[in-house]
Enzyme design. Structure first.
Site, PDB file in Angstrom:
ATOM      1  N   ARG A 104      -0.160  11.136   2.149  1.00 34.27           N
ATOM      2  CA  ARG A 104      -0.057  12.160   1.112  1.00 34.27           C
ATOM      3  C   ARG A 104       1.313  12.835   1.028  1.00 34.27           C
ATOM      4  O   ARG A 104       1.474  13.821   0.328  1.00 34.27           O
ATOM      5  CB  ARG A 104      -1.147  13.255   1.288  1.00 34.27           C
ATOM      6  CG  ARG A 104      -2.561  12.770   1.172  1.00 34.27           C
ATOM      7  CD  ARG A 104      -2.909  12.196  -0.207  1.00 34.27           C
ATOM      8  NE  ARG A 104      -2.707  13.107  -1.297  1.00 34.27           N
ATOM      9  CZ  ARG A 104      -1.902  12.876  -2.347  1.00 34.27           C
ATOM     10  NH1 ARG A 104      -1.218  11.766  -2.432  1.00 34.27           N
ATOM     11  NH2 ARG A 104      -1.783  13.758  -3.316  1.00 34.27           N
ATOM     12  N   ARG A 117     -10.633  18.308  -2.289  1.00 39.47           N
ATOM     13  CA  ARG A 117      -9.275  17.796  -2.451  1.00 39.47           C
ATOM     14  C   ARG A 117      -8.226  18.906  -2.530  1.00 39.47           C
ATOM     15  O   ARG A 117      -7.038  18.635  -2.480  1.00 39.47           O
ATOM     16  CB  ARG A 117      -9.179  16.897  -3.696  1.00 39.47           C
ATOM     17  CG  ARG A 117     -10.076  15.675  -3.618  1.00 39.47           C
ATOM     18  CD  ARG A 117      -9.507  14.509  -4.360  1.00 39.47           C
ATOM     19  NE  ARG A 117      -8.210  14.120  -3.882  1.00 39.47           N
ATOM     20  CZ  ARG A 117      -8.005  13.430  -2.748  1.00 39.47           C
ATOM     21  NH1 ARG A 117      -9.012  13.039  -1.994  1.00 39.47           N
ATOM     22  NH2 ARG A 117      -6.785  13.139  -2.380  1.00 39.47           N
ATOM     23  N   SER A 151     -11.311  12.004   2.660  1.00 43.83           N
ATOM     24  CA  SER A 151     -12.216  11.585   1.589  1.00 43.83           C
ATOM     25  C   SER A 151     -12.608  10.119   1.747  1.00 43.83           C
ATOM     26  O   SER A 151     -12.142   9.442   2.653  1.00 43.83           O
ATOM     27  CB  SER A 151     -11.502  11.758   0.246  1.00 43.83           C
ATOM     28  OG  SER A 151     -10.390  10.893   0.179  1.00 43.83           O
ATOM     29  N   ASP A 171       0.878  -1.161   0.000  1.00 43.79           N
ATOM     30  CA  ASP A 171       0.000   0.000   0.000  1.00 43.79           C
ATOM     31  C   ASP A 171       0.928   1.227   0.000  1.00 43.79           C
ATOM     32  O   ASP A 171       2.119   1.108   0.310  1.00 43.79           O
ATOM     33  CB  ASP A 171      -0.866  -0.072   1.270  1.00 43.79           C
ATOM     34  CG  ASP A 171      -1.457   1.251   1.640  1.00 43.79           C
ATOM     35  OD1 ASP A 171      -2.139   1.843   0.784  1.00 43.79           O
ATOM     36  OD2 ASP A 171      -1.231   1.725   2.784  1.00 43.79           O
ATOM     37  N   ARG A 184      -6.140  19.532   5.886  1.00 49.85           N
ATOM     38  CA  ARG A 184      -6.391  18.076   5.920  1.00 49.85           C
ATOM     39  C   ARG A 184      -6.391  17.586   7.365  1.00 49.85           C
ATOM     40  O   ARG A 184      -7.286  16.859   7.782  1.00 49.85           O
ATOM     41  CB  ARG A 184      -5.265  17.313   5.211  1.00 49.85           C
ATOM     42  CG  ARG A 184      -5.279  17.375   3.754  1.00 49.85           C
ATOM     43  CD  ARG A 184      -4.103  16.572   3.197  1.00 49.85           C
ATOM     44  NE  ARG A 184      -4.503  16.115   1.900  1.00 49.85           N
ATOM     45  CZ  ARG A 184      -5.054  14.937   1.645  1.00 49.85           C
ATOM     46  NH1 ARG A 184      -5.184  14.037   2.570  1.00 49.85           N
ATOM     47  NH2 ARG A 184      -5.464  14.631   0.442  1.00 49.85           N
ATOM     48  N   ARG A 237     -12.172   9.448 -11.368  1.00 51.49           N
ATOM     49  CA  ARG A 237     -10.983   8.685 -11.761  1.00 51.49           C
ATOM     50  C   ARG A 237     -11.390   7.563 -12.698  1.00 51.49           C
ATOM     51  O   ARG A 237     -12.569   7.319 -12.916  1.00 51.49           O
ATOM     52  CB  ARG A 237     -10.303   8.104 -10.523  1.00 51.49           C
ATOM     53  CG  ARG A 237      -9.840   9.168  -9.537  1.00 51.49           C
ATOM     54  CD  ARG A 237      -9.212   8.536  -8.321  1.00 51.49           C
ATOM     55  NE  ARG A 237      -8.808   9.534  -7.347  1.00 51.49           N
ATOM     56  CZ  ARG A 237      -8.448   9.240  -6.105  1.00 51.49           C
ATOM     57  NH1 ARG A 237      -8.444   7.977  -5.694  1.00 51.49           N
ATOM     58  NH2 ARG A 237      -8.082  10.188  -5.280  1.00 51.49           N
ATOM     59  N   ASP A 272       0.016   5.146   1.068  1.00 52.39           N
ATOM     60  CA  ASP A 272      -0.147   6.043   2.218  1.00 52.39           C
ATOM     61  C   ASP A 272      -0.094   5.283   3.539  1.00 52.39           C
ATOM     62  O   ASP A 272      -0.887   4.361   3.765  1.00 52.39           O
ATOM     63  CB  ASP A 272      -1.516   6.749   2.145  1.00 52.39           C
ATOM     64  CG  ASP A 272      -1.502   7.917   1.181  1.00 52.39           C
ATOM     65  OD1 ASP A 272      -0.546   8.687   1.212  1.00 52.39           O
ATOM     66  OD2 ASP A 272      -2.462   8.041   0.409  1.00 52.39           O
ATOM     67  N   TYR A 307      -5.524  -7.804   2.531  1.00 57.36           N
ATOM     68  CA  TYR A 307      -4.776  -8.279   3.711  1.00 57.36           C
ATOM     69  C   TYR A 307      -5.311  -9.634   4.176  1.00 57.36           C
ATOM     70  O   TYR A 307      -4.558 -10.517   4.582  1.00 57.36           O
ATOM     71  CB  TYR A 307      -4.897  -7.228   4.821  1.00 57.36           C
ATOM     72  CG  TYR A 307      -4.352  -7.634   6.166  1.00 57.36           C
ATOM     73  CD1 TYR A 307      -2.975  -7.712   6.395  1.00 57.36           C
ATOM     74  CD2 TYR A 307      -5.220  -7.911   7.237  1.00 57.36           C
ATOM     75  CE1 TYR A 307      -2.490  -8.080   7.642  1.00 57.36           C
ATOM     76  CE2 TYR A 307      -4.732  -8.273   8.475  1.00 57.36           C
ATOM     77  CZ  TYR A 307      -3.372  -8.355   8.668  1.00 57.36           C
ATOM     78  OH  TYR A 307      -2.883  -8.714   9.914  1.00 57.36           O
TER      79      TYR A 307
HETATM   80  O1  M1P Z   1      -4.388   5.879  -0.427  1.00 62.51           O
HETATM   81  C1  M1P Z   1      -5.375   6.142   0.498  1.00 62.51           C
HETATM   82  C2  M1P Z   1      -6.293   7.261   0.030  1.00 62.51           C
HETATM   83  O2  M1P Z   1      -5.517   8.431  -0.202  1.00 62.51           O
HETATM   84  C3  M1P Z   1      -6.254   9.555  -0.511  1.00 62.51           C
HETATM   85  O3  M1P Z   1      -7.126   9.848   0.551  1.00 62.51           O
HETATM   86  P1  M1P Z   1      -7.211  11.275   1.284  1.00 62.51           P
HETATM   87  O4  M1P Z   1      -6.998  12.317   0.258  1.00 62.51           O
HETATM   88  O5  M1P Z   1      -8.554  11.263   1.910  1.00 62.51           O
HETATM   89  O6  M1P Z   1      -6.116  11.302   2.341  1.00 62.51           O
HETATM   90  C4  M1P Z   1      -7.110   9.356  -1.743  1.00 62.51           C
HETATM   91  O7  M1P Z   1      -6.313   9.395  -2.888  1.00 62.51           O
HETATM   92  C5  M1P Z   1      -7.888   8.065  -1.670  1.00 62.51           C
HETATM   93  O8  M1P Z   1      -8.435   7.775  -2.925  1.00 62.51           O
HETATM   94  C6  M1P Z   1      -7.019   6.908  -1.253  1.00 62.51           C
HETATM   95  O9  M1P Z   1      -7.800   5.759  -1.063  1.00 62.51           O
END
Ligand code: M1P
EC number: 5.4.2.8
Length: 253
Positions: A28, A141, A186, A19, A148, A130, A21, A228
């Site tokens: 991010r 966004r 999101s 994965d 955030r 997307r 993030d 997972y």
């Molecule tokens: O990778 C996890 C999520 O990352 C982003 O979420 P957010 O902007 O809420 O932090 C988005 O790109 C989301 O699509 C993705 O699942």
């Protein structure tokens, strides 16, 4: 540094999927040199890939402009956009699957709902369209990193996203959609089954005997949960990129 060809790697029938993030990068934000170096070392031994919910553009921002060369497999949007050794693989699209009429109803409901809820701040881009999903963000966004973090804290108190997901499920019970809260601001909306396990179909005939998956949102409801817990993978639940590095060093000393 040149890449060892897959056929020459000692564990070529093992793939590690990551994965993004919270697993390879902080949410991010960008990947560190330590993670990049560890991945490069692991790639000398086995095959590596990432599977993220975001689109490829965001993964380029986080993992680097040369992301397609850093990994053997790149799976953006859960594998709806997929690359093997830099070559694009066939993909499907959310809009073709759902159809314009239903999509229109969904968007109208979302925009109406978002215009009626209490929120301390609103920015822009509330729906991101997307290839394999839509991403819905109550704050938008375009929120900055500070905004955030503020929204995430507000959402923990007020369950903005969880309430909205319940409303969508109630409104569209027959749309066969899955709603996944994977990030900070999101949630993703995609056809049921198009979660991260979707990417496994791209590697199922490639002769892998072991598929490791590393993710941080591995709890039920998290966007790493399905892959997972999938029988085809060995799941590793991590707390941070540093944790991922630690486990990789144990698995591939
Ligand atoms: O990778 C996890 C999520 O990352 C982003 O979420 P957010 O902007 O809420 O932090 C988005 O790109 C989301 O699509 C993705 O699942």
């Amino acid at each position: 540094m040149s890449t060892v060809p897959i056929a020459e790697r000692p564990q070529k029938d093992t793939i590690c999927l990551f994965d993004v993030d919270g697993t390879l990068t902080p949410a991010r934000l960008s990947v560190t040199d330590e993670v990049k170096e560890t991945l490069a070392e692991v790639r000398k031994k086995c095959v590596i890939g990432f599977v993220g919910g975001s689109d490829l553009e965001k993964q380029r921002e986080q993992l680097g402009p040369n992301v397609l060369e850093m990994f053997d497999y790149c799976f953006a949007e859960n594998g709806l956009t997929a690359y093997r050794c830099g070559e694009k693989l066939a993909s499907q699209s959310f809009i073709n699957w759902l159809g314009e009429e239903k999509y229109n109803k969904l968007v109208v409901f979302i925009l109406k709902y978002l215009s009626e809820i209490e929120l301390p701040k609103r920015r822009g881009t509330f729906i991101e369209f997307r290839n394999g999903m839509i991403n819905v963000s109550p704050i938008g966004r375009n929120a900055s990193t500070d905004e955030r973090n503020e929204f995430e804290a507000y959402d923990k108190q007020h369950s903005v996203r969880a309430k909205m997901v319940s409303a969508l499920k109630e409104q569209f019970p027959d749309f066969s959609l899955t709603y996944s809260i994977g990030g900070q601001i999101s949630f993703d909306v995609f056809p049921t089954g198009w979660d991260k396990t979707y990417c496994l179909q791209h590697i199922e005939d490639k002769g892998f005997k072991t598929i490791h998956f590393f993710g941080d949102k591995t709890y039920e409801g998290g966007n790493d949960y399905e892959i997972y817990t999938d029988d085809r993978t060995i799941g590793h639940s991590v707390k941070s990129p540093a944790d991922t590095v630690k486990i990789l060093k144990e698995l591939f000393p």
